[in-house]
Design an enzyme around this catalytic site. Structure first.
Site, short mmCIF file in Angstrom:
data_model
loop_
_atom_site.label_atom_id
_atom_site.label_comp_id
_atom_site.label_asym_id
_atom_site.label_seq_id
_atom_site.Cartn_x
_atom_site.Cartn_y
_atom_site.Cartn_z
N ARG A 16 0.82 -1.21 0.00
CA ARG A 16 0.00 0.00 0.00
C ARG A 16 0.85 1.25 0.00
O ARG A 16 1.95 1.27 0.57
CB ARG A 16 -0.89 0.00 1.25
CG ARG A 16 -2.00 1.04 1.19
CD ARG A 16 -2.72 1.13 2.50
NE ARG A 16 -2.21 2.29 3.23
CZ ARG A 16 -2.82 2.86 4.25
NH1 ARG A 16 -3.95 2.37 4.70
NH2 ARG A 16 -2.30 3.90 4.86
N CYS A 62 0.17 5.71 0.28
CA CYS A 62 -0.80 6.77 0.55
C CYS A 62 -0.09 8.09 0.38
O CYS A 62 1.01 8.29 0.90
CB CYS A 62 -1.37 6.64 1.96
SG CYS A 62 -2.64 7.85 2.34
#
Length: 112
Positions: free
Chosen positions: A90, A92
């Site tokens: 992930r 962000c």
């Protein structure tokens, strides 16, 4: 073979190729980052199911926030949503999103 679903001139919401599902970025409705995050994650889950995949099969997620000050609020929803033992790779970051009302966008790649 490439399969596309929910296609318009600009994009496809789902693209499948060689056992991999690529989703267009999903945004959600709501007044808070938490509400928008829940809504866009519900959309992600529904699109993955439609594509023959699931949240457990997510390989990578990219999350864009309009303001990184919302990181903790988004993560609270995200952490409750991701099945234990199935956390994807992930990233962000902060970006100006398509409309000022959007505060979070999630892009997902998953295995079928």
């Amino acid at each position: 073979m490439i399969e596309r679903s929910h296609v318009n001139q600009r994009m496809s919401q789902i693209v499948k190729h060689n056992g991999v599902v690529y989703l267009a970025g999903q945004v959600g409705e709501g007044d808070t980052v938490a509400e928008q995050t829940r809504d866009c994650l519900d959309k992600v889950a529904a699109l993955l199911e439609e594509a023959g995949s699931s949240v457990e099969n997510i390989l990578q997620a990219v999350i864009w926030l309009a303001d990184m000050d919302d990181f903790a609020e988004m993560n609270e929803v995200w952490d409750a949503w991701v099945p234990e033992g199935h956390a994807p790779a992930r990233a962000c970051g902060e970006a100006k999103l398509a409309l000022p009302k959007f505060r979070v966008e999630v892009i997902v790649i998953a295995a079928c």
